[in-house]
Design an enzyme around this catalytic site. Structure first.
Site, mmCIF file in Angstrom:
data_model
loop_
_atom_site.group_PDB
_atom_site.id
_atom_site.type_symbol
_atom_site.label_atom_id
_atom_site.label_comp_id
_atom_site.label_asym_id
_atom_site.label_seq_id
_atom_site.Cartn_x
_atom_site.Cartn_y
_atom_site.Cartn_z
ATOM 1 N N LYS A 22 11.075 -0.385 0.053
ATOM 2 C CA LYS A 22 10.519 -0.405 1.629
ATOM 3 C C LYS A 22 9.196 -0.967 1.619
ATOM 4 O O LYS A 22 9.113 -1.988 2.756
ATOM 5 C CB LYS A 22 10.412 1.175 1.895
ATOM 6 C CG LYS A 22 9.840 1.437 3.124
ATOM 7 C CD LYS A 22 9.556 2.868 3.483
ATOM 8 C CE LYS A 22 8.584 3.476 3.226
ATOM 9 N NZ LYS A 22 7.176 3.500 3.659
ATOM 10 N N ASN A 23 8.087 -0.822 0.702
ATOM 11 C CA ASN A 23 6.885 -1.236 1.166
ATOM 12 C C ASN A 23 6.849 -2.588 0.808
ATOM 13 O O ASN A 23 5.704 -3.075 0.978
ATOM 14 C CB ASN A 23 5.878 -0.475 0.104
ATOM 15 C CG ASN A 23 5.764 1.123 0.508
ATOM 16 O OD1 ASN A 23 6.054 1.322 1.604
ATOM 17 N ND2 ASN A 23 5.306 1.825 -0.277
ATOM 18 N N CYS A 116 -1.106 9.933 11.182
ATOM 19 C CA CYS A 116 0.191 10.067 10.612
ATOM 20 C C CYS A 116 0.307 11.352 9.744
ATOM 21 O O CYS A 116 -0.653 11.869 9.524
ATOM 22 C CB CYS A 116 1.010 8.964 9.949
ATOM 23 S SG CYS A 116 0.441 8.898 8.285
ATOM 24 N N ARG A 121 -5.372 7.309 9.387
ATOM 25 C CA ARG A 121 -4.880 5.782 9.012
ATOM 26 C C ARG A 121 -5.671 5.091 9.700
ATOM 27 O O ARG A 121 -5.475 4.195 10.667
ATOM 28 C CB ARG A 121 -3.295 5.623 9.157
ATOM 29 C CG ARG A 121 -2.560 6.643 8.593
ATOM 30 C CD ARG A 121 -2.579 6.649 7.102
ATOM 31 N NE ARG A 121 -1.831 5.555 6.381
ATOM 32 C CZ ARG A 121 -0.821 5.762 5.585
ATOM 33 N NH1 ARG A 121 -0.383 7.088 5.422
ATOM 34 N NH2 ARG A 121 -0.368 4.894 4.938
ATOM 35 N N ILE A 123 -7.842 1.464 10.747
ATOM 36 C CA ILE A 123 -7.419 0.165 10.305
ATOM 37 C C ILE A 123 -8.824 -0.815 10.548
ATOM 38 O O ILE A 123 -8.829 -2.025 10.878
ATOM 39 C CB ILE A 123 -6.378 -0.393 11.378
ATOM 40 C CG1 ILE A 123 -6.786 -0.175 12.807
ATOM 41 C CG2 ILE A 123 -4.906 -0.005 10.917
ATOM 42 C CD1 ILE A 123 -5.965 -0.946 13.823
ATOM 43 N N ASP A 124 -9.818 -0.074 10.462
ATOM 44 C CA ASP A 124 -11.204 -0.906 10.697
ATOM 45 C C ASP A 124 -11.094 -2.260 9.649
ATOM 46 O O ASP A 124 -11.705 -3.177 10.138
ATOM 47 C CB ASP A 124 -12.467 0.234 10.237
ATOM 48 C CG ASP A 124 -12.224 0.741 9.145
ATOM 49 O OD1 ASP A 124 -11.058 1.574 8.870
ATOM 50 O OD2 ASP A 124 -13.266 0.630 8.350
ATOM 51 N N ASP A 306 1.890 7.320 -4.085
ATOM 52 C CA ASP A 306 3.266 7.581 -3.449
ATOM 53 C C ASP A 306 4.081 8.333 -4.479
ATOM 54 O O ASP A 306 4.975 9.054 -4.120
ATOM 55 C CB ASP A 306 3.869 6.098 -3.201
ATOM 56 C CG ASP A 306 3.684 5.666 -1.799
ATOM 57 O OD1 ASP A 306 3.007 6.463 -1.134
ATOM 58 O OD2 ASP A 306 3.948 4.497 -1.490
ATOM 59 N N ILE A 328 -6.606 8.938 -2.500
ATOM 60 C CA ILE A 328 -6.232 7.827 -1.623
ATOM 61 C C ILE A 328 -6.023 8.523 -0.192
ATOM 62 O O ILE A 328 -6.620 7.860 0.685
ATOM 63 C CB ILE A 328 -4.909 7.033 -1.883
ATOM 64 C CG1 ILE A 328 -4.838 6.409 -3.375
ATOM 65 C CG2 ILE A 328 -4.567 5.898 -1.078
ATOM 66 C CD1 ILE A 328 -5.976 5.599 -3.783
ATOM 67 N N ARG A 398 13.446 7.560 5.693
ATOM 68 C CA ARG A 398 12.735 6.329 6.055
ATOM 69 C C ARG A 398 12.451 5.625 4.846
ATOM 70 O O ARG A 398 12.181 4.361 4.657
ATOM 71 C CB ARG A 398 11.008 6.798 6.361
ATOM 72 C CG ARG A 398 11.189 7.159 7.833
ATOM 73 C CD ARG A 398 9.544 7.896 8.173
ATOM 74 N NE ARG A 398 8.708 6.570 7.579
ATOM 75 C CZ ARG A 398 7.580 6.944 7.105
ATOM 76 N NH1 ARG A 398 7.077 8.019 7.315
ATOM 77 N NH2 ARG A 398 6.750 5.965 6.708
HETATM 78 C C1 UD1 Z 1 -0.928 2.974 1.057
HETATM 79 C C2 UD1 Z 1 -1.005 2.805 -0.554
HETATM 80 C C3 UD1 Z 1 0.050 2.025 -0.974
HETATM 81 C C4 UD1 Z 1 1.215 2.666 -0.533
HETATM 82 C C5 UD1 Z 1 1.334 2.860 1.023
HETATM 83 C C6 UD1 Z 1 2.337 3.784 1.532
HETATM 84 C C7 UD1 Z 1 -3.232 2.487 -2.019
HETATM 85 C C8 UD1 Z 1 -4.332 1.790 -2.124
HETATM 86 N N1 UD1 Z 1 -2.389 2.177 -0.800
HETATM 87 O O1 UD1 Z 1 -1.101 1.663 1.598
HETATM 88 O O2 UD1 Z 1 0.230 1.966 -2.465
HETATM 89 O O3 UD1 Z 1 2.791 2.066 -0.856
HETATM 90 O O4 UD1 Z 1 0.173 3.702 1.189
HETATM 91 O O5 UD1 Z 1 2.287 5.149 1.521
HETATM 92 O O6 UD1 Z 1 -2.785 3.589 -2.872
HETATM 93 N N2 UD1 Z 1 -8.426 2.651 4.788
HETATM 94 C C9 UD1 Z 1 -9.581 2.388 5.442
HETATM 95 N N3 UD1 Z 1 -9.425 1.374 6.690
HETATM 96 C C10 UD1 Z 1 -8.726 0.623 6.801
HETATM 97 C C11 UD1 Z 1 -7.581 0.693 5.863
HETATM 98 C C12 UD1 Z 1 -7.533 1.715 4.757
HETATM 99 O O7 UD1 Z 1 -10.622 3.304 5.665
HETATM 100 O O8 UD1 Z 1 -8.871 -0.227 7.473
HETATM 101 C C13 UD1 Z 1 -8.474 3.799 3.736
HETATM 102 C C14 UD1 Z 1 -7.052 4.721 4.280
HETATM 103 O O9 UD1 Z 1 -7.660 5.808 5.050
HETATM 104 C C15 UD1 Z 1 -6.769 5.209 2.954
HETATM 105 C C16 UD1 Z 1 -6.897 3.939 1.882
HETATM 106 O O10 UD1 Z 1 -7.935 3.023 2.499
HETATM 107 O O11 UD1 Z 1 -7.659 6.150 2.588
HETATM 108 C C17 UD1 Z 1 -5.748 3.324 1.508
HETATM 109 O O12 UD1 Z 1 -5.325 2.718 2.443
HETATM 110 P P1 UD1 Z 1 -4.402 1.707 2.491
HETATM 111 O O13 UD1 Z 1 -4.181 0.873 0.934
HETATM 112 O O14 UD1 Z 1 -4.608 0.401 3.427
HETATM 113 O O15 UD1 Z 1 -3.119 2.149 2.947
HETATM 114 P P2 UD1 Z 1 -1.570 1.563 3.070
HETATM 115 O O16 UD1 Z 1 -1.700 0.012 3.202
HETATM 116 O O17 UD1 Z 1 -0.879 2.133 3.812
#
Ligand code: UD1
Length: 417
Positions: A22-23, A116, A121, A123-124, A306, A328, A398
């Site tokens: 999926k990812n 979520c 989550r 996205i900065d 995960d 994480i 999902r």
């Molecule tokens: C994350 C997992 C990924 C997993 C996916 C689905 C990690 C590093 N990433 O990816 O392996 O497949 O969830 O469950 O394990 N963050 C910020 N600002 C941002 C983006 C992220 O602060 O703009 C923080 C998030 O709050 C979080 C961390 O960074 O604590 C990991 O985020 P990210 O890797 O971006 O998450 P996903 O892409 O969802």
């Protein structure tokens, strides 16, 4: 609302081919926006999140058709750069469409993904990187309006954390940008490599993927291609967990064992025998499971967040005390209360969970709280005395393609109703 009913204490035994990831499928589907020609994706899992991504593609004006596990996308007629709020809400990772739509159309409007089940989550990092690439971003009433009046330009972007989503969004935005983009402290997850391999097959110029510095040299256009989605490493961990907790055995075919190098030793520490040969993993659990040393979730190649809930479920029956540290996500222990209802002994304090192995788990009525937390309940139920009913299984759907069929094929007594 559908439920799963599981009669516990049946030994898992057999062979399964691991479904597509999926990812990986989701960023690949968003990447199709960039291509001029037709893309054929094989091994694409039939999941609610994948169907949601296809609805976003259709809404943008692309055509999208499924035949078994093959999906064909034609982005030739893409005409829109706006993703409606209802579609954004269907799938959290829809934010990965931002980089692709901007790259193709030079503008994009979509709603803020918000929080979520796993907590906030943010996205900065995505937005700050896009700004460095020349994107103007206006935020109003939960909507993001992005434009790049002078076109996207390459940039040197240093991430403060190796975010998977931010790395994907930058790669997608950079493919058709002017000049070179460098991502420092890039995510190194196998799904990043899959996305880069796919984009390169479409004519992109990406190098360094799999390492901490990725370079993307912008090209004029991308063409179509035929590609096969990588196997799902978290589904592989789930199936291994199901075999381990039921004192069973399993062979996983097409499983890319290297992708879960950080997880296989944990099964060995529990006392399972694990053999890797070619693209297959064989595991048997002939001895009583033992507690393991502290597990800390980390970006790849560390232990994946995960797989945390899944391994926790197996450890509930391992002799001794195990400790997990979740680094994480803030809110990733929501499965614990449900596991405790089934007789598990788990204490959580902040990032740390302490699991005291118990002799028996008991069937109960439980609720899936998030995707992997739901899978953890399935694992616990397979080893519990009596009958477990899991509700809210749309969250499990999902990420798992017909989970009841997969587990039934290796001996579980599991029914959807
Ligand atoms: C994350 C997992 C990924 C997993 C996916 C689905 C990690 C590093 N990433 O990816 O392996 O497949 O969830 O469950 O394990 N963050 C910020 N600002 C941002 C983006 C992220 O602060 O703009 C923080 C998030 O709050 C979080 C961390 O960074 O604590 C990991 O985020 P990210 O890797 O971006 O998450 P996903 O892409 O969802």
């Amino acid at each position: 609302m559908q439920r799963l009913k599981i009669y516990g204490k049946t030994r898992i035994s057999g062979e399964i081919s691991v479904q597509g990831a999926k990812n990986s499928a989701l960023p690949l589907l968003s990447a199709c926006v960039l291509s001029k020609g037709k893309v054929t994706l094989h091994n694409c899992p039939r999941l609610s999140d994948v169907f949601a991504a296809c609805r976003i593609l259709s809404c943008l004006g692309c055509s999208c058709s499924f035949d078994g596990n093959t999906v064909t996308i034609d982005s030739g007629s893409i005409s829109k750069s706006y993703v409606p709020d209802s579609l954004m809400r269907e799938m959290r990772s829809s934010i990965v469409f931002l980089g692709a739509i901007l790259g193709k159309m030079g503008e994009c409007s979509l709603s803020f993904p918000g929080g979520c089940e796993l907590g906030p989550r943010p996205i900065d990092m995505h937005l700050s990187a896009l700004r460095q690439m020349g994107v103007l971003i206006r935020e109003e009433y939960g909507l993001l309006h992005c434009t790049c009046p002078k076109g996207l330009k390459g940039a040197k972007i240093s991430l403060s954390f190796p975010s998977v989503g931010a790395t994907e969004n930058i790669m997608l935005a950079a493919c058709l940008a002017k000049g070179d983009t460098f991502i420092y402290n890039a995510a190194r997850e196998p799904e990043i490599i899959d996305l880069a391999s796919f984009l390169n097959l479409c004519g992109a110029r990406i190098s360094g993927h799999g390492g901490s510095v990725i370079r993307i040299t912008g090209v004029k256009e991308l063409h179509g291609c035929e590609y096969s989605v990588m196997p799902d490493r978290i589904v592989a961990c789930t199936l291994l967990g199901a075999a381990a907790i039921t004192e069973g055995e399993i062979t996983l075919k097409h499983s890319r064992p290297h992708d879960i190098d950080a997880v296989l030793p944990v099964f060995e520490q529990m006392g399972c025998n694990v053999y890797v040969y070619d693209d297959n993993i064989y595991l048997n659990a002939r001895q009583k499971l033992q507690a393991v040393r502290t597990i800390r979730t980390m970006p790849y190649p560390g232990f994946p967040t995960d797989a945390q809930a899944i391994i926790m479920a197996v450890l509930t029956k391992a002799h001794g005390t195990s400790v997990i540290v979740e680094n994480i996500f803030e809110n990733r222990y929501r499965q614990v209360d449900e596991l405790v209802r089934m007789g598990a002994n788990i204490k959580v304090e902040g990032k740390v969970a302490v699991i005291e192995g118990v002799k028996n788990l008991y069937g109960a009525n439980v609720v899936a709280t998030d995707l992997r937390g739901g899978a953890a309940l399935v694992i616990a139920a397979l080893a519990a005395d009596g009958e477990t009913v899991i509700s809210n299984i749309k969250l499990i759907d999902r990420g798992y393609e017909d989970i009841e069929k997969q587990l039934d094929s290796v001996g579980a007594k599991i029914y959807r109703y």
